[in-house]
Design an enzyme around this catalytic site. Structure first.
Site, PDB file in Angstrom:
ATOM      1  N   TRP A  79       1.050  -1.272   0.154  1.00  0.00           N
ATOM      2  CA  TRP A  79       0.094   0.252  -0.030  1.00  0.00           C
ATOM      3  C   TRP A  79       0.786   1.324  -0.066  1.00  0.00           C
ATOM      4  O   TRP A  79       0.462   2.470  -0.196  1.00  0.00           O
ATOM      5  CB  TRP A  79      -0.963  -0.039   1.242  1.00  0.00           C
ATOM      6  N   ASP A  80       2.186   1.038   0.382  1.00  0.00           N
ATOM      7  CA  ASP A  80       3.143   2.277   0.299  1.00  0.00           C
ATOM      8  C   ASP A  80       2.640   2.960  -1.043  1.00  0.00           C
ATOM      9  O   ASP A  80       2.956   4.162  -0.820  1.00  0.00           O
ATOM     10  CB  ASP A  80       4.613   1.788   0.567  1.00  0.00           C
ATOM     11  N   GLU A 139      -0.415  -3.130  12.924  1.00  0.00           N
ATOM     12  CA  GLU A 139      -0.213  -4.576  12.581  1.00  0.00           C
ATOM     13  C   GLU A 139       0.088  -5.229  14.077  1.00  0.00           C
ATOM     14  O   GLU A 139       0.286  -6.630  14.001  1.00  0.00           O
ATOM     15  CB  GLU A 139       0.738  -4.893  11.684  1.00  0.00           C
ATOM     16  N   LYS A 181       1.355   0.360  16.223  1.00  0.00           N
ATOM     17  CA  LYS A 181       2.476   0.395  15.436  1.00  0.00           C
ATOM     18  C   LYS A 181       2.645   1.643  14.799  1.00  0.00           C
ATOM     19  O   LYS A 181       3.777   2.331  14.557  1.00  0.00           O
ATOM     20  CB  LYS A 181       2.500  -0.801  14.398  1.00  0.00           C
ATOM     21  N   GLN A 182       1.694   1.912  13.931  1.00  0.00           N
ATOM     22  CA  GLN A 182       1.826   3.309  13.078  1.00  0.00           C
ATOM     23  C   GLN A 182       0.553   3.768  13.125  1.00  0.00           C
ATOM     24  O   GLN A 182      -0.504   3.541  13.803  1.00  0.00           O
ATOM     25  CB  GLN A 182       2.530   2.761  11.760  1.00  0.00           C
TER      26      GLN A 182
END
Length: 773
Positions: free
Chosen positions: A339-340, A478, A590-591
């Site tokens: 997806w980056d 994640e 995580k993010q």
């Protein structure tokens, strides 16, 4: 083939402004593989790591070609590792020049971001006291992506004697590459890897200003190496040039012949002519991409580094490849596409190089059948894109991984990280909204939207509460797997469904005939778009109007609180430090997850909602992904928290330039670099799009006095110039039809081609727009 008109002098030189140069002095074994990544030279077709041509044993010399994958073992496809093509050995009086023998008086590599050239200077004193200087340039041409150039000047500084130069098209030992066989075909080198062939043709020559210069020349076995020897005079310099042309069986049926024919077609063009065309192509690309910052040299350097690698990663001419997580600079993540590309990189191309953006989206169109196959495999309708994709678009995510402590873990992202389909749909919508490219939408984009909408309609299930739920999913965070109603996944799915319905309705009205033909081909019933709206409205997002918070997933608010901020400074990631089970039971994330929604769908909710969620999730985010800091910088800037935006901007900038995640040796982090551009343009400049123009809401970071950037929007070429003190916005339409420019919650102005308009501000707000003379 001989280079017929290659003069001994060379007019190109490194860019005079040192702020355009990324310089590495000396050789550091601990950092060499990292440096190979940072200084890599790429053109979207070819990528070559910056391993020194003279060879350094602890570096990782390799070349990559976009879309060229190999499969070995049970791990699926990975980007093929090809040999470093520019190997050069120099021998002085029978002794090989080596960093390991004698003393390096100077060893400097400079990546010229402005010109897309790797410059190297090496002065070596051998054990006998002789000093030899080598200066070189290497490039992969942006003007002709099948071409690679090398030029090396060799000077005997304090001696006269016999020098030999051996140039290899590939190393003799290729055990670390995927090459299975090397042969000569059509008078060119043919390398074979599993499933593909690479044809390489070259022209090379050694030249000197001295009229009497007649070097001895011999060709080694299989055409893989050439050797020149000559009697060097005191302070005498010779120059060695090579032009390579490279094709693969992805491109043509006979790559060796194609490479040879391409080299022949170049005719009498010298290396200098080819290099000048490359430099001109880079200058044109920078015209449409350069961001200029006054007042913060480190931020300027970081953005130039980011934009260089983004330009170098894309190839508008090939719509069957995409950009992997590390581009063509390294083989981390096996060269897979995530997806980056759509969420973090694509906006840069949408607003600076629309043809490149279109090509990247066409890759998703060409792999749509693979997404359909995956959806069927998991019992769904429509298209479910692969979480990790390679050449075919089929799922390539490994199912297991061995951790540093020896544990074997199950990887579920390929099975359950489904937001990728909404991410692709979001990118399709963003490109179309920014370019107005109806031909793309009717020819490819609408089909992607329809099939991804069909997937979400089948993926969401109505519960006893009469609401639609997406269960057992993995969101961007994640650390928490197999959760129900992840806010990011559900909100992006709803956006996907709504956009697909809007496009269907819009084209049914505006281009009825075209839409009817597409609908017939896809079996799209007249009322099907209404069913997408129904599901979108019913989807649970976890939003609480009382607190203005999105619950990241069902049950998140009941998890354990831990001090994430105290963990951020530690060398070990939080999930390894505390253990994955402890982290899974906690609120540590995580993010950017909910905060990613703010970055992507800012206009969907009031600022108070973004503020509440940012303040709640920011202290709980571990930033265990390189993708996270840039999004936090973007959202902090839009909220007006300039200090925190700067902190996260610097953290994102240092991921590669300071290797603050410790893994730059595997290639630069393309998503983080694209995120840095977005943080600057969407966050700090506050750019957003409207149907009739653009809106700006600038929040320049501390120390920034000016921010200037170009922009492509619906066929228009714009230049935005922001000033901090006193506040000022200046916009120029360099080319294209008139548009409306506005400041958020402030005045707007219609601007025509060639006009420059200025808006002055003060502590009380903004005045009216003025047409500048």
């Amino acid at each position: 083939m001989t280079l017929s008109d290659c003069p001994a002098d060379f007019s190109l030189s490194p860019t005079a402004d040192p702020s355009w140069l990324l310089v590495e002095d000396g050789v550091n074994p601990a950092r060499e593989r990292e440096i190979d990544s940072l200084l890599a030279i790429c053109n979207g077709y070819l990528g070559m790591r910056a391993s020194a041509a003279e060879g350094i044993s602890f570096s990782y010399p390799s070349t990559f070609i976009a879309g060229l994958y190999v499969t070995n073992g049970g791990l699926g496809p990975r980007l093929a590792v090809l040999p470093h093509l520019l190997c050069v050995d120099v021998t002085v009086q029978g002794e090989k020049l080596s960093l390991a023998a004698g003393r390096a008086l100077l060893h400097r590599r400079q990546l010229d971001l402005r010109q897309g050239i790797l410059w190297t200077e090496w002065r070596q004193q051998d054990p006998s006291g002789r000093i030899t200087r080598l200066t070189s340039l290497e490039l992969t041409s942006l003007a002709d992506r099948h071409v690679m150039l090398q030029s090396v000047a060799i000077t005997a500084e304090n001696y006269a004697g016999r020098i030999s130069l051996t140039a290899r098209t590939c190393p003799l030992d290729m055990a670390s590459t995927d090459i299975e066989q090397v042969a000569i075909e059509s008078d060119a080198l043919l390398m074979r890897i599993p499933g593909n062939e690479i044809g390489i043709a070259k022209a090379s020559e050694v030249r000197s200003l001295a009229a009497s210069f007649l070097p001895d020349h011999e060709t080694g076995p299989n055409g893989r190496e050439e050797r020149w020897s000559w009697e060097a005079t005191l302070s005498g310099t010779i120059r060695f040039d090579r032009i390579f042309t490279i094709f693969t069986s992805r491109d043509v049926g006979n790559p060796a012949k194609a490479a040879r024919d391409h080299l022949t077609a170049m005719g009498a063009r010298s290396l200098q002519t080819a290099a000048a065309a490359h430099v001109d192509a880079w200058h044109r690309r920078w015209e449409n991409a350069e961001i200029r910052i006054t007042g913060d040299n480190e931020a300027q350097r970081a953005l130039r580094f980011a934009i260089y690698h983004l330009i170098a990663a894309a190839n508008p001419a090939d719509e069957h490849v995409s950009i992997g997580a590390r581009g063509l600079t390294g083989e981390a993540y096996r060269g897979h596409i995530f997806w980056d590309t759509e969420i973090f990189m694509l906006p840069f191309y949408v607003f600076t190089d629309p043809p490149a953006a279109r090509a990247l989206l066409m890759y998703r169109y060409h792999t749509l059948d693979a997404a359909r196959r995956k959806a069927v495999e998991y019992g769904y309708e429509g298209a479910l894109y692969a979480w990790e994709s390679a050449d075919s678009g089929d799922e390539t995510t490994p199912t297991r991984a061995v951790m540093p402590d020896g544990r074997v873990i199950i990887i579920r992202t390929g099975e359950r990280e489904h937001h990728i389909s909404a991410d692709v749909a979001y990118a399709v919508w963003q490109y179309w909204h920014a370019t107005g490219d109806d031909a793309f939408m009717l020819g490819a984009g609408a089909e992607i939207l329809v099939e991804t909408a069909r997937f979400w309609r089948s993926r969401a299930k109505v519960g006893l509460d009469d609401r639609a739920h997406i269960r057992q999913a993995i969101g961007p965070d994640e650390y928490h797997e197999l959760v129900d109603d992840n806010a990011y996944t559900n909100a992006m799915a709803a956006f996907n469904l709504e956009c697909a319905a809007d496009v269907a309705d819009g084209f049914q009205r505006a281009k009825s005939g075209d839409w009817q033909r597409l609908s017939a081909r896809l079996g799209l019933a007249e009322k099907e778009p209404n069913s997408w709206r129904t599901v979108a409205e019913a989807l649970v997002t976890g939003f609480d109007p009382a607190t203005r918070l999105f619950e990241q997933f069902a049950g998140y608010f009941q998890l354990e609180e831990i001090d994430v901020a105290a963990q951020r400074g530690r060398a070990m990631p939080i999930d390894m430090d505390l253990g994955p089970e402890r982290v899974r039971r906690s609120k540590a994330i995580k993010q950017a997850d909910v905060v990613a929604l703010s970055a992507l769908l800012w206009d969907k909710w009031p600022v108070a909602v973004h503020e509440a969620n940012f303040r709640y999730y920011e202290p709980r985010t571990a930033h265990g992904s390189s993708l996270s800091p840039a999004l936090y910088s973007l959202v902090a800037a839009k909220l007006g928290d300039r200090s925190l935006a700067q902190t996260y901007f610097r953290q994102a900038a240092e991921i590669d330039l300071s290797n603050n995640m410790g893994n730059a040796a595997g290639g630069v982090h393309m998503g983080a670099l694209g995120g840095l551009w977005q943080a600057t343009v969407f966050g700090i400049a506050g750019l957003s799009m409207r149907e009739n123009g653009i809106v700006l809401d600038p929040h320049l970071l501390p120390g920034w006095t000016e921010l200037v950037f170009p922009l492509q929007w619906r066929g228009r070429s714009l230049r935005v110039h922001l000033q901090a003190d006193p506040p000022q916005i200046e916009l120029t339409i360099k080319a294209g039809n008139e548009l409306t420019v506005a400041v958020l919650d402030g005045p707007s102005c219609r601007v025509r081609e060639g006009q420059r308009v200025v808006l002055h501000g003060n502590a009380l707000g903004w005045a009216n727009w003025e047409i500048a003379q």
